[in-house]
Design an enzyme around this catalytic site. Structure first.
Site, PDB file in Angstrom:
ATOM      1  N   ASP A   1      -4.810  -2.948   6.106  1.00 48.65           N
ATOM      2  CA  ASP A   1      -5.138  -1.645   5.523  1.00 48.65           C
ATOM      3  C   ASP A   1      -4.532  -0.552   6.385  1.00 48.65           C
ATOM      4  O   ASP A   1      -4.585  -0.618   7.631  1.00 48.65           O
ATOM      5  CB  ASP A   1      -6.653  -1.440   5.449  1.00 48.65           C
ATOM      6  CG  ASP A   1      -7.249  -1.938   4.139  1.00 48.65           C
ATOM      7  OD1 ASP A   1      -6.472  -2.335   3.247  1.00 48.65           O
ATOM      8  OD2 ASP A   1      -8.487  -1.955   4.020  1.00 48.65           O
TER       9      ASP A   1
ATOM     10  N   ASP B   1      -5.435  -9.878   1.162  1.00 49.84           N
ATOM     11  CA  ASP B   1      -5.284  -8.464   1.508  1.00 49.84           C
ATOM     12  C   ASP B   1      -5.849  -8.255   2.910  1.00 49.84           C
ATOM     13  O   ASP B   1      -6.983  -7.811   3.092  1.00 49.84           O
ATOM     14  CB  ASP B   1      -6.027  -7.599   0.485  1.00 49.84           C
ATOM     15  CG  ASP B   1      -5.724  -6.120   0.669  1.00 49.84           C
ATOM     16  OD1 ASP B   1      -4.927  -5.776   1.574  1.00 49.84           O
ATOM     17  OD2 ASP B   1      -6.280  -5.302  -0.079  1.00 49.84           O
TER      18      ASP B   1
ATOM     19  N   GLU C   1       0.830  -1.208   0.000  1.00 48.92           N
ATOM     20  CA  GLU C   1       0.000   0.000   0.000  1.00 48.92           C
ATOM     21  C   GLU C   1       0.864   1.257   0.000  1.00 48.92           C
ATOM     22  O   GLU C   1       0.616   2.206  -0.749  1.00 48.92           O
ATOM     23  CB  GLU C   1      -0.909   0.009   1.228  1.00 48.92           C
ATOM     24  CG  GLU C   1      -2.124  -0.889   1.129  1.00 48.92           C
ATOM     25  CD  GLU C   1      -3.126  -0.606   2.226  1.00 48.92           C
ATOM     26  OE1 GLU C   1      -3.189   0.556   2.697  1.00 48.92           O
ATOM     27  OE2 GLU C   1      -3.858  -1.533   2.609  1.00 48.92           O
TER      28      GLU C   1
ATOM     29  N   SER D   1       6.109 -19.740  -1.030  1.00 50.19           N
ATOM     30  CA  SER D   1       6.161 -21.183  -0.822  1.00 50.19           C
ATOM     31  C   SER D   1       5.659 -21.896  -2.064  1.00 50.19           C
ATOM     32  O   SER D   1       5.059 -21.279  -2.953  1.00 50.19           O
ATOM     33  CB  SER D   1       5.297 -21.613   0.382  1.00 50.19           C
ATOM     34  OG  SER D   1       5.705 -20.957   1.561  1.00 50.19           O
TER      35      SER D   1
END
Length: 823
Positions: A337, A334, A195, A262
């Protein structure tokens, strides 16, 4: 004169004797902490006798009469072999490193305290399942039994490091294990970095429409363009001065590129030559000595489980039982924030909310510092999460005056039941039970790849934030915290997490690649960890009608770069076999030699070849040339090549070839011009660093696996005993991933992040399964098990992964018997 000579001889002899005695005393004290594996011990806290049989690789096979006693023994063996590592993980999670290391770790402690990880771990204890609480309490008792033995028998303080950095060994608590899990979540999270970088790039780019080139979305259906960050959050300086954050080797905060990766893949019986399911997993983390993984076998009431644990956590996190195998890959959900919180100009103790001004939740926290005065932090929280300082992750560069930044993150939950999910997974008997158990995972979000005797599956586990469809930035850039449409609205249902059960093709897997394409706000993520390795994986999986354990091993160890095969024909399109003959010793001749080598290369990042080094240096120089004049110093932070950026520019996707033109120069440079100049840059750097004889170069000389001791790795002389360094194949974009350090220095291509654990499980014959770790089981550098697996790992070899107790006993290096202490 003779008398003087005699005294000099005596003095020299005396100094030698003192030195030998000193070294002998140091060795004696250090070796006292080497555990004795053949022993019968009476310990407090165990309910009935238990055995720990260590096989010839020093993997403990724990045989107990109850699950509680098995977890007790696991805690005991973790503390036997990795006590220093456990204490460092706990201190890191508590933000208490500075009590031992002084001012150099204050910044790390400060950041950790602001996240409040340990307090949240303490609160999460009550949220665990009864089964998990029993495991946590028994495990803690096992760790403490080893600490008591060290104290009672004066066993060299438990590890040599404790002599250099003395500290009190507080008893292990259940919250400590949960805190270590949260620390791992922190190391695997990179959405915050993404972000901030997207916002900074939006501010720096002369043409914001070009953001999609340098920070491209993973291939697939397109995503609507975002507005420029300055339009979302006004008053941010276009080029904000950033004071670089100090990264300490003990710090869990790394660059975005090291946020975790991974591989995992599975085959159904229809795609297996043996008729049984197959599963392979190799989780990627930063290298260290000792490594983070510890191999163990626990004999539980639900059946035996074997695989990789992390010292401090009472669970096999990736491994198998007789009927089920499980592997983990970072899901790139996600789950973070960053919120820009507006301060009340008349009262800085308040911040703006949808309902008006509100007081920060505050608390004082004192950091005790060795050889310095303590400092007091004022921790502040908003409704959205903890307030973070501007130096953290360069947040200050995107925070306008009169505002602060707060972080929402799923791991900042006081009811984190992730460990209960891991414990439940260990007792599951099939895919359906495992998926049900994994609903308790919160953070870090992972793709859980499963295989039972008949079925394969993959499920994204962990909390996925629920966002408003009208979110300003769709969670991709920092946004104002006082706008209700930007705030989280809880988490999505577990049923909505991506899942794939019994696919028709009989093969599934993940290399951190994009798994689903969903419209916002059901999108899971815009940022994925791989667009390259998955190409090679698809080719290897589909090249065979059926697979075997050995073909899965071959895929794990594959070092062919699909990226090199794609990019070299593009960037060298107008350079191959062109130009006039040039005399030896000229730049033109050196370029021709390099191009001749690359033209005959198949893209294999083999440690013994020169071509991988030429290719890697060329791409690094090329990206730097393309970026430097457009984004200036920000180019220094893009330390790894973004293949999609290079490909977009050279294919001129949506006008992306504009990156090849140097805006400040009068001529219009083309992409072939840029490629030629970058190749010359790379060859000059190679010549200065490794020599001009291109044919004699070795990729492995540059791509050494750097498995250094986090504390003693820089100590003169001692570093030769504690660090493990090896020439390795692979690279940033190969299945045998060896992520390079990045940057522009001589050590830019060191291998610092990769598969510290590899496992391949064959359920047609479960005891033929194999696994390996990158260093050794012991954290004691005087132990022969400190690095005894390192060469096996480097050569792509494995050790047996068997639940057979007889095999373990047949070649054991010791059997420890734990008996209840008599009153």
């Amino acid at each position: 004169m003779a008398v003087v000579f005699q005294w000099l001889v005596r003095l020299t002899a005396g100094l030698i004797v003192l030195a030998v005695l000193g070294v002998g005393m140091i060795y004696y004290l250090a070796s006292r902490s080497l555990p004795k594996y053949d022993a019968t011990l009476q310990v407090e806290g165990i309910g009935a006798p238990a055995e720990i049989v260590r096989d010839n690789a020093n993997v403990p096979h724990i045989l107990a009469q109850s699950d509680a006693d098995a977890f007790f023994a696991l805690g005991f063996v973790h503390a036997q072999d990795r006590l220093w590592q456990m204490m460092m993980l706990r201190r890191t999670a508590q933000g208490r490193l500075s009590e031992v290391f002084g001012v150099k770790t204050v910044e790390t402690d400060s950041f950790i305290r602001r996240l409040d990880i340990y307090r949240l771990a303490v609160q999460s204890v009550a949220a665990q399942s009864p089964q998990t609480l029993t495991a946590l309490e028994a495990y803690s008792a096992g760790v403490n039994a080893r600490i008591a033995q060290i104290n009672q028998e004066a066993l060299g303080r438990g590890a040599p490091e404790f002599f250099i950095f003395p500290m009190a060994l507080a008893p292990w608590q259940p919250a400590d294990s949960i805190a270590v899990g949260k620390l791992m979540a922190l190391q695997l999270s990179g959405q915050l970095d993404a972000e901030v970088m997207r916002a900074r790039m939006s501010l720096a780019l002369p043409d914001p429409d070009r953001l999609v080139d340098i920070l491209p979305d993973a291939p697939g259906s397109g995503v609507a363009a975002l507005p420029e960050y300055a339009a979302l959050v006004p008053d941010v300086p276009r080029y904000a001065a950033v004071e670089p954050q100090t990264i300490n080797p003990l710090s869990p905060f790394g660059p975005e590129a090291f946020a975790g990766a991974s591989n995992a893949w599975a085959a159904a019986p229809s795609r297996s030559a043996s008729g049984g399911t197959l599963l392979a997993n190799d989780p990627h983390l930063g290298f260290s000595a000792p490594g983070i993984w510890y191999l163990a076998h626990l004999d539980l009431a639900a059946g035996g489980v074997i695989g990789a644990t992390i010292p401090g956590i009472p669970a096999v996190l990736t491994g198998r039982s007789d009927s089920l195998g499980w592997g983990l890959t970072t899901a790139y959900v996600d789950d973070q924030d960053l919120f820009i919180e507006e301060l009340n100009p008349d009262n800085p103790t308040q911040y703006r909310t949808p309902d008006g001004w509100k007081e920060f939740e505050t608390r004082k926290s004192i950091i005790t510092i060795k050889d310095a005065d303590p400092i007091t932090l004022t921790l502040r929280w908003t409704d959205n999460g903890p307030v973070l300082p501007g130096r953290f992750k360069n947040i200050g560069a995107v925070t306008p005056p009169g505002h602060v930044a707060a972080l929402s993150w799923t791991a900042l939950s006081p009811n984190d039941t992730s460990l209960s999910g891991a414990i439940g997974l260990m007792s599951s008997q099939d895919v359906a039970q495992a998926i049900n158990a994994s609903e308790l995972f919160v953070a870090p979000a992972q793709n859980l790849t499963l295989a039972d005797l008949d079925t394969i599956a993959m499920k994204t586990v962990g909390a996925v934030p629920r966002r408003d469809p009208n979110h300003q930035s769709k969670g991709r850039m920092p946004s104002f915290g006082y706008l209700p449409e930007n705030r989280w609205q809880g988490v999505m249902s577990f049923a909505s997490n991506p899942g794939f059960v019994a696919p028709l093709g009989g093969i599934l897997g993940n290399t951190n690649n994009k798994t689903v394409e969903r419209p916002f706000p059901n999108h899971v993520s815009y940022r994925w960890g791989d667009t390259q390795r998955v190409q090679r994986w698809q080719r290897l999986m589909q090249a065979r009608q059926v697979h075997t354990r050995d073909s899965f091993i071959e895929a794990q160890l594959d070092t062919v770069s699909a990226t090199a095969r794609t990019l070299l024909p593009l960037i060298g399109a107008e350079l191959w076999f062109t130009g006039e003959a040039a005399p030896d010793g000229t730049a033109e001749r050196q370029r021709q030699r390099a191009l001749t080598l690359l033209a005959d290369w198949n893209g294999e990042m083999n440690e013994h070849l020169p071509e991988p080094l030429i290719y890697a240096a060329w791409l690094r120089a090329l990206q730097d040339r393309m970026l430097r004049d457009d984004i200036g110093p920000l180019a220094n932070e893009l330390t790894h090549v973004e293949p999609l950026f290079i490909e977009r520019a050279f294919r001129d996707v949506d006008g992306a070839s504009v990156w090849c033109d140097v805006r400040q120069s009068a001529p219009v440079e083309t992409c072939p011009d840029m490629a030629r100049m970058a190749l010359d840059d790379a060859l000059i750097w190679i010549g200065e660093t490794y020599g001009t004889q291109l044919e004699s170069l070795r990729w492995g000389d540059a791509h050494q696996a750097i498995q250094d001791h986090p504390v003693l790795g820089d100590v003169p002389v001692l570093r030769y005993f504690v660090n493990i360094r090896q020439s390795t194949s692979g690279g940033d974009n190969t299945l045998q991933r060896g992520l390079t350090r990045g940057g522009a220095g001589a050590n830019a291509f060191e291998n610092v992040h990769g598969a510290g654990y590899r496992g391949v499980y064959d359920f047609a014959d479960p005891d033929s399964s194999v696994f390996i770790e990158s260093t050794g089981q012991s954290g004691h550098f005087l132990s022969r098990h400190y690095d005894d697996m390192a060469q096996l790992w480097r050569r792509g070899e494995y050790i047996p992964m068997s639940l057979d107790q007889g095999l373990a006993r047949a070649a054991s290096v010791g059997i420890t018997k734990l008996e209840p202490a008599t009153q």
